[in-house]
Structures are given as C-alpha cells and as structure tokens.
Design an enzyme around this catalytic site. Structure first.
Site, PDB file in Angstrom:
ATOM      1  N   HIS A  86       1.439   4.367  -2.896  1.00  0.00           N
ATOM      2  CA  HIS A  86       1.455   5.822  -2.728  1.00  0.00           C
ATOM      3  C   HIS A  86       2.661   6.427  -3.446  1.00  0.00           C
ATOM      4  CE1 HIS A  86      -1.884   6.776  -0.199  1.00  0.00           C
ATOM      5  NE2 HIS A  86      -1.503   6.040   0.821  1.00  0.00           N
ATOM      6  N   GLU A 100      -6.405   7.240  -0.628  1.00  0.00           N
ATOM      7  CA  GLU A 100      -6.274   6.008   0.144  1.00  0.00           C
ATOM      8  C   GLU A 100      -6.912   4.819  -0.587  1.00  0.00           C
ATOM      9  OE1 GLU A 100      -4.462   5.344   2.895  1.00  0.00           O
ATOM     10  OE2 GLU A 100      -3.757   7.388   2.559  1.00  0.00           O
ATOM     11  N   HIS A 106       0.839  -1.202   0.000  1.00  0.00           N
ATOM     12  CA  HIS A 106       0.000   0.000   0.000  1.00  0.00           C
ATOM     13  C   HIS A 106       0.874   1.253   0.000  1.00  0.00           C
ATOM     14  CE1 HIS A 106      -3.283   2.712   1.576  1.00  0.00           C
ATOM     15  NE2 HIS A 106      -2.235   3.282   2.163  1.00  0.00           N
ATOM     16  N   GLU A 107       1.898   1.276   0.847  1.00  0.00           N
ATOM     17  CA  GLU A 107       2.764   2.455   0.916  1.00  0.00           C
ATOM     18  C   GLU A 107       3.552   2.639  -0.375  1.00  0.00           C
ATOM     19  OE1 GLU A 107       2.256   4.524   3.121  1.00  0.00           O
ATOM     20  OE2 GLU A 107       1.067   3.245   4.445  1.00  0.00           O
TER      21      GLU A 107
END
Length: 284
Positions: A136, A203, A132-133
C-alpha cells in the site's frame, strides 16, 4: 505513481463538491462558499496531518528495534526487499487481529498492527500481512486512504449539523426539514461510496504486491483466512467510533457489519485468497 495522483485529485475534488452541496443546503450561496473554503482547508490539513490523526484515533504506540525487536526487524527486512525507506512502526493494543498503513508518501509512512494479530498469526503469516501494508505504501495508496477517511468524517459531521440545526436556501427561507434529514443520510453515504470506488481494487493490488515483496503469497492467503475468522466477535472500539477508517484495515474491522455488495469496504476474502493461491501456482 502518476495514476494514483490522478485518483487522489479526483477523490479530493469529489469530496470538495459534497462540501459545497451541503453548504448550499445549510446557507444558500454564502453557505456553499464557506463550505468550499472549509473543504479546501480540510484537504490541505488532511494531506499533512491525516496520518497523525489516524494513529491517534487508534492510540497506536511507536516501537523500535529495542521495544519490539522481532516485529520491527520483520518490517525492516521487508522494506529492504521492497527497496523502500523504512517506515515508522506502531503497535495497537487491541484484541482484534488487524493492521493498516498510513502516510502521504513512502518517505513519511507508518505501518501498524494490533497485538491481537501478533498472537493469532505465526511469523510467516504476519510477514505476509506487513508485506501487504508495505505494498500500500509503495503504491502510494496510503495518501488516498488517509485523506478520504478524514474528509468522510468531516462530511458526516457537517451533515449531522445540517440535520440538527437545519439551514436556509439562497433566499433566506428555512429549508425543508425532510430535505435536511435526507441530506444527513445521503451525504456521508456518498462520501463512503467515493471511498469504496477505489478501495476494493486497491486491496487486490496490495495483495499482489505483498505477495511479490514477501515472495510468499500463500502466507498472506493463510493470514487473511485466520484474520477474518478471529476478527468475528472481537470488536475494535476505535473503528466502531470512526467507521470511515474501516477501509484502511486489511480486513473490515466493524462489528455487526451487515453491508454487502456495493457497500462493502473490502473485496470478499475468499476471492482475495483465490487470487493469491493462483499467484502462488503460477510462481509469481
């Protein structure tokens, strides 16, 4: 990439305009000009240094394949799967389970996770979080996040200065103290709303991108459920001291957060989990 640059430009322009409004209330036309110059300088400074400031706020410690081999190699494997440059890897010695990414582009990125998240999650779930990071980073969200956090903090400080020291209008007369009080409340609120206008949609996209990078969206769904449960009642002092950085975390880190609806920095966790479960069912 192009759309994110447009969003970043709009964000920087909107926050710069807030600097001008506050400056005008503090010192009329001269104050507005000085505030705009200060805001422009802050934008340039934030572009180059906001990631370093964020890591320093959280006392993040850089690790490598020798000092944290399992965690470092996990990130390296995911970066290779995502066909991205290897980011710098950091550990934050905090009990609250959480993680964030920062940096102005994939070539100058860093990811960080707390020791708490490493204790709470299993390997597969931690892998989902770091995917997930990295999403980003790949989407270049980190530039928007770090700049907005830095600028929102500066606006809050400037608004507090207005409340305590007042200001003068364009004719040199003292401003209404009630107006100064309203400014001290509304300016940081406006800065927060500018951040939130972007953060919730971001998100969802990072969840989807993380599921694609890891190939395991259910692991991220399980991780989100665990993080939200274990984060309750475990404050993160750095986040409480710098609430403008909350939107950078995978789960809102603020203790005693009673904001809801429009004022939430993150989407509802259950909705994020539902989307990831649907992604797994559809094999995407």
């Amino acid at each position: 990439m192009g759309f994110n640059w447009i969003k970043t430009s709009i964000l920087m322009a909107a926050i710069l305009a807030l600097f001008g409004v506050i400056g005008g209330m503090l010192g009329g036309k001269g104050g507005m000009l000085l505030a705009l110059l200060f805001g422009g300088g802050m934008n340039v400074f934030a572009y180059w240094n906001s990631d370093k400031m964020m890591l320093r706020m959280y006392n993040a410690q850089e690790v490598d394949a020798t000092t944290a081999p399992e965690f470092y190699n996990l990130v390296a494997e995911l970066a290779q799967r995502a066909q991205m440059p290897m980011p710098r890897v950091y550990v934050i010695h905090e009990e609250q389970p959480n993680a964030f990414a920062t940096g102005r582009d994939p070539e100058h990125a860093a990811v960080a996770a707390t020791t708490g998240i490493m204790r709470v999650l299993d390997y597969r779930e931690l892998r989902g979080v770091m995917a997930h990071e990295l999403a980003h980073v790949k989407h270049r969200d980190t530039l928007i996040s770090t700049i907005s956090a830095t600028m929102a903090g500066a606006i809050s400080a400037l608004a507090n200065f207005a409340m305590f020291f007042g200001g003068r209008d364009s004719d040199g007369r003292p401003n209404n103290p009630i107006a100064n009080l309203a400014l001290a409340f509304l300016a940081p609120l406006a800065a927060a709303l500018i951040q939130m206008a972007i953060s919730r949609a971001r998100e969802f996209e990072a969840d989807r991108g993380g599921g694609e990078i890891s190939g395991d969206p259910l692991a991220l769904a399980n991780a989100l459920r665990k993080i939200e449960y274990y984060a309750q009642g475990r404050p993160m002092p750095a986040a409480d001291a710098h609430p403008e950085t909350a939107q950078m975390m995978i789960i809102n880190p603020l203790s005693g957060d009673s904001l809801s609806g429009l004022f939430r920095t993150h989407p509802h966790t259950e909705e994020r989990i539902a989307r990831l479960n649907e992604m797994a069912r559809n094999g995407r």
